[in-house]
Motif scaffolding. Structure first.
Motif, PDB file in Angstrom:
ATOM      1  N   THR A  24       0.826  -1.205   0.000  1.00 41.34           N
ATOM      2  CA  THR A  24       0.000   0.000   0.000  1.00 41.34           C
ATOM      3  C   THR A  24       0.862   1.257   0.000  1.00 41.34           C
ATOM      4  N   ALA A  25       1.912   1.259   0.807  1.00 45.34           N
ATOM      5  CA  ALA A  25       2.812   2.419   0.856  1.00 45.34           C
ATOM      6  C   ALA A  25       3.468   2.652  -0.502  1.00 45.34           C
ATOM      7  N   LEU A  26       3.897   1.581  -1.133  1.00 45.06           N
ATOM      8  CA  LEU A  26       4.524   1.713  -2.452  1.00 45.06           C
ATOM      9  C   LEU A  26       3.538   2.292  -3.468  1.00 45.06           C
ATOM     10  N   LYS A  27       2.301   1.823  -3.436  1.00 43.88           N
ATOM     11  CA  LYS A  27       1.308   2.298  -4.402  1.00 43.88           C
ATOM     12  C   LYS A  27       0.934   3.762  -4.149  1.00 43.88           C
ATOM     13  N   PHE A  28       0.763   4.141  -2.887  1.00 42.08           N
ATOM     14  CA  PHE A  28       0.477   5.540  -2.588  1.00 42.08           C
ATOM     15  C   PHE A  28       1.613   6.434  -3.075  1.00 42.08           C
ATOM     16  N   ALA A  29       2.849   6.038  -2.778  1.00 40.51           N
ATOM     17  CA  ALA A  29       4.003   6.858  -3.160  1.00 40.51           C
ATOM     18  C   ALA A  29       4.138   6.958  -4.676  1.00 40.51           C
ATOM     19  N   LYS A  30       3.874   5.866  -5.387  1.00 46.29           N
ATOM     20  CA  LYS A  30       3.958   5.904  -6.849  1.00 46.29           C
ATOM     21  C   LYS A  30       2.890   6.797  -7.452  1.00 46.29           C
ATOM     22  N   ARG A  31       1.777   6.973  -6.733  1.00 44.47           N
ATOM     23  CA  ARG A  31       0.703   7.861  -7.204  1.00 44.47           C
ATOM     24  C   ARG A  31       0.927   9.309  -6.784  1.00 44.47           C
ATOM     25  N   GLY A  32       2.021   9.585  -6.078  1.00 42.91           N
ATOM     26  CA  GLY A  32       2.358  10.961  -5.747  1.00 42.91           C
ATOM     27  C   GLY A  32       2.025  11.420  -4.348  1.00 42.91           C
ATOM     28  N   ALA A  33       1.500  10.526  -3.492  1.00 41.22           N
ATOM     29  CA  ALA A  33       1.211  10.911  -2.113  1.00 41.22           C
ATOM     30  C   ALA A  33       2.500  11.003  -1.299  1.00 41.22           C
ATOM     31  N   LYS A  34       2.490  11.855  -0.275  1.00 47.00           N
ATOM     32  CA  LYS A  34       3.560  11.888   0.718  1.00 47.00           C
ATOM     33  C   LYS A  34       3.197  10.879   1.791  1.00 47.00           C
ATOM     34  N   VAL A  35       4.139  10.014   2.151  1.00 47.84           N
ATOM     35  CA  VAL A  35       3.812   8.850   2.962  1.00 47.84           C
ATOM     36  C   VAL A  35       4.646   8.804   4.241  1.00 47.84           C
ATOM     37  N   MET A  36       3.966   8.598   5.372  1.00 50.72           N
ATOM     38  CA  MET A  36       4.617   8.272   6.636  1.00 50.72           C
ATOM     39  C   MET A  36       4.314   6.811   6.926  1.00 50.72           C
ATOM     40  N   VAL A  37       5.350   6.006   7.101  1.00 49.80           N
ATOM     41  CA  VAL A  37       5.142   4.582   7.347  1.00 49.80           C
ATOM     42  C   VAL A  37       5.596   4.240   8.764  1.00 49.80           C
ATOM     43  N   ALA A  38       4.885   3.322   9.398  1.00 48.90           N
ATOM     44  CA  ALA A  38       5.177   2.962  10.783  1.00 48.90           C
ATOM     45  C   ALA A  38       5.024   1.463  10.975  1.00 48.90           C
ATOM     46  N   ALA A  39       5.827   0.922  11.875  1.00 52.05           N
ATOM     47  CA  ALA A  39       5.776  -0.493  12.249  1.00 52.05           C
ATOM     48  C   ALA A  39       6.780  -0.694  13.379  1.00 52.05           C
ATOM     49  N   ARG A  40       6.937  -1.943  13.820  1.00 55.48           N
ATOM     50  CA  ARG A  40       7.948  -2.236  14.837  1.00 55.48           C
ATOM     51  C   ARG A  40       9.301  -2.572  14.223  1.00 55.48           C
ATOM     52  N   SER A  41       9.301  -3.018  12.983  1.00 56.48           N
ATOM     53  CA  SER A  41      10.535  -3.482  12.340  1.00 56.48           C
ATOM     54  C   SER A  41      11.276  -2.323  11.680  1.00 56.48           C
ATOM     55  N   GLU A  42      12.354  -1.854  12.302  1.00 58.04           N
ATOM     56  CA  GLU A  42      13.090  -0.735  11.723  1.00 58.04           C
ATOM     57  C   GLU A  42      13.751  -1.128  10.406  1.00 58.04           C
ATOM     58  N   SER A  43      14.257  -2.347  10.308  1.00 55.61           N
ATOM     59  CA  SER A  43      14.893  -2.770   9.063  1.00 55.61           C
ATOM     60  C   SER A  43      13.886  -2.789   7.921  1.00 55.61           C
ATOM     61  N   GLY A  44      12.663  -3.234   8.199  1.00 57.14           N
ATOM     62  CA  GLY A  44      11.633  -3.242   7.172  1.00 57.14           C
ATOM     63  C   GLY A  44      11.238  -1.846   6.740  1.00 57.14           C
ATOM     64  N   LEU A  45      11.150  -0.931   7.695  1.00 59.26           N
ATOM     65  CA  LEU A  45      10.783   0.448   7.371  1.00 59.26           C
ATOM     66  C   LEU A  45      11.895   1.140   6.592  1.00 59.26           C
ATOM     67  N   GLN A  46      13.127   0.916   7.002  1.00 62.57           N
ATOM     68  CA  GLN A  46      14.252   1.530   6.288  1.00 62.57           C
ATOM     69  C   GLN A  46      14.295   1.081   4.837  1.00 62.57           C
ATOM     70  N   SER A  47      14.157  -0.220   4.613  1.00 57.11           N
ATOM     71  CA  SER A  47      14.216  -0.733   3.241  1.00 57.11           C
ATOM     72  C   SER A  47      13.036  -0.229   2.418  1.00 57.11           C
ATOM     73  N   LEU A  48      11.870  -0.055   3.055  1.00 52.33           N
ATOM     74  CA  LEU A  48      10.695   0.461   2.358  1.00 52.33           C
ATOM     75  C   LEU A  48      10.903   1.912   1.935  1.00 52.33           C
ATOM     76  N   VAL A  49      11.376   2.737   2.849  1.00 50.13           N
ATOM     77  CA  VAL A  49      11.606   4.151   2.529  1.00 50.13           C
ATOM     78  C   VAL A  49      12.661   4.282   1.433  1.00 50.13           C
TER      79      VAL A  49
END
Length: 339
Positions: A24-49
């Motif tokens: 979902t974050a990838l799709k929002f960002a590809k459509r031009g939205a500004k995205v704040m992502v959150a979770a417990r896994s810092e490695s997952g969030l870093q790789s996503l950003v």
């Protein structure tokens, strides 16, 4: 109620390190939205950003355990501090224990409720003031078809999702009474091929599975993006989910009987996994599960009803054609019976 186009939105996505949230974050960002992502896994969030930034998207992350109110509040606060406002809040964070009820401890049951129900409640609490300040917006909560029909071996998860459905109904009516243009959506996926079944705690002695068929995370992400622009009360994802919903309304006893036969064996694999195996019940899991899809792509099927739901003219056209066909068949039957 008019929501902003996605390319003008600031979106917070909670539970974004893997699975539906990541897609979902990838799709929002590809459509031009500004995205704040959150979770417990810092490695997952870093790789996503990093992935979002590589294709020119704009994203930031914050680490948060949604069972802690102050950590959820920090997601909303950081979103507004970073981007100036909040337009859409998408809440996906979840965990679970697959086990017969009698083997689940009070602490395990409470933890699932804290994450899957109270985390969603906290999300709405912290997002609403910002949406009200903006004058419009969307609360999109990821529930489950298990919020409509419970499955065996997942009593805490089902209890939390049923609670979520009750909470959203209350909230939706209160906002309508206040005439506030804030959309409250419940997304109810059927079985989705995410790493959820790699991450949950299991007391089955084996790695668990959802009851097939599966759908890919992208179909849920598409539904989320659709409801971020089009106010929608409920959105069931997956043809099988809609069939289950109809059956549950017609005869819950029939669904009981079906699940008594297939519900328990259908959630077992042949792959051994102990209760002590890696799981995300109380702590983040290892980074290899910070991905969109799970292990069951070979069991995934396409869905037609979701596409129709997102294309109302075609949907009602199909309903009209079906109605005419039924009327024609009834006419032929009556004509034949009169001969």
């Amino acid at each position: 109620m008019q929501l902003k186009p996605i390319n003008q939105q600031v979106v917070a996505i909670v539970g974004a390190s893997s699975g539906i949230g990541r897609e979902t974050a990838l799709k929002f960002a590809k459509r031009g939205a500004k995205v704040m992502v959150a979770a417990r896994s810092e490695s997952g969030l870093q790789s996503l950003v990093e992935e979002i930034q590589r294709f020119g998207g704009e994203a930031t992350y914050v680490i948060a355990d949604v069972s802690e109110f102050e950590q959820v509040k920090a997601i909303a606060d950081k979103t507004v501090a970073q981007y100036g406002r909040l337009d859409t809040w998408v809440h996906l964070a979840a965990t679970g224990v697959l086990s017969p009820f009698e083997k689940i401890t009070p602490e395990e049951f409470q933890r699932v409720v804290d994450v899957n129900l109270m985390g969603q409640v906290y999300g709405a609490m912290v997002a609403l003031p910002h949406l009200k300040k903006e004058g419009r917006g969307a609360l999109i909560h990821i529930s489950s078809m298990q919020g409509r029909r419970s499955l065996p071996l997942q009593s805490p998860y089902c209890a939390a999702k049923h609670g979520l459905e009750g909470f959203l109904e209350t909230l939706r009516v209160e906002l309508q009474h206040e005439k506030l243009p804030i959309s409250v959506t419940s997304i109810l996926p059927a079985t989705i091929n995410t790493p959820y079944y790699n991450k949950v705690r299991t007391k089955l002695g084996v790695k668990p599975t959802g009851i097939p068929p599966y759908y890919q995370p992208s179909v849920v992400a598409d539904a989320i993006l659709y409801t971020a622009e089009h106010p929608t009360r409920d959105f069931i994802v997956g043809d099988v989910g809609r069939i289950l919903d109809v059956l549950q309304r017609i005869s819950p006893q029939l669904v009981d009987s079906i699940l008594a036969v297939i519900g328990i064996p259908g959630q077992h694999t042949n792959e051994p996994k102990s209760e002590e195996g890696p799981n995300n019940l109380f702590t983040p899991t290892i980074s290899e599960y910070d991905r969109v899809e799970g292990d069951y792509s070979h069991l995934a099927i396409p869905t037609l009803s979701d596409w129709l739901e997102m294309n109302p003219p075609l949907k009602w056209g199909a309903v009209a054609v079906a109605g005419l066909a039924i009327a024609a068949l009834l006419g032929v039957w009556r004509l034949g019976s009169d001969v």
